[in-house]
Write a protein that holds these residues in place. Structure first.
Motif, PDB file in Angstrom:
ATOM      1  N   TYR A  29       0.820  -1.211   0.000  1.00 25.33           N
ATOM      2  CA  TYR A  29       0.000   0.000   0.000  1.00 25.33           C
ATOM      3  C   TYR A  29       0.852   1.258   0.000  1.00 25.33           C
ATOM      4  N   GLN A 124      -4.783  -5.079   5.035  1.00 29.88           N
ATOM      5  CA  GLN A 124      -4.753  -3.752   4.417  1.00 29.88           C
ATOM      6  C   GLN A 124      -4.129  -2.761   5.399  1.00 29.88           C
ATOM      7  N   PRO A 127      -4.196   4.272   4.481  1.00 34.83           N
ATOM      8  CA  PRO A 127      -3.404   4.997   3.486  1.00 34.83           C
ATOM      9  C   PRO A 127      -2.868   6.349   3.957  1.00 34.83           C
TER      10      PRO A 127
END
Length: 135
Positions: A29, A124, A127
């Protein structure tokens, strides 16, 4: 007609041999790291205390969401700037919602227990990381 059937079977076979999160998500990511004030020195270390990045804010760093088979990644981000207190932020990956798509697609053994954990796509990362430094 044969081409359409062959195409459909190929897509179905591909879908059953991969994980849902692997198809629809990421395993690395881009994480944007900012601070107030800007131009703080940052040092990012992984869970093994290895330095994975050093630089200044703002920065965009590509980080792996997994640290191994069925192991989520965790990073320590240290912020330093002259005239301000050092600050530390811990960034830890969380389960990706697409991982549970394996339940719906019936791909529990291959996708959920093998492919997604191997690729790291079952996890995940947030961000964005922001740190307000205090004097």
């Amino acid at each position: 007609m044969k081409k359409i059937v062959l195409l459909f079977l190929s897509i179905a076979l591909f879908a059953t041999l991969t994980g849902c999160a692997t198809l629809l998500s990421e395993s690395v990511y881009p994480v944007t790291i900012t601070s107030a004030p800007d131009d703080a020195t940052i040092t990012i270390t992984d869970s093994n205390k290895n330095i994975v990045f050093q630089g200044k804010t703002p920065a965009e760093v590509n980080l792996k969401a997994s640290s191994g088979f069925f192991r989520k990644a965790s990073y320590t981000i240290k912020f330093e700037k002259k005239g301000y207190k050092d600050s530390v932020y811990t960034l830890t990956s969380t389960l990706d919602g697409w991982y549970f798509g394996n339940l719906i697609s019936g791909n529990i053994i291959i996708g959920m227990l093998i492919i997604d954990p191997i690729t790291g796509a079952m996890w995940q990362l947030d961000p964005h990381v922001f740190m307000k430094l205090s004097k």
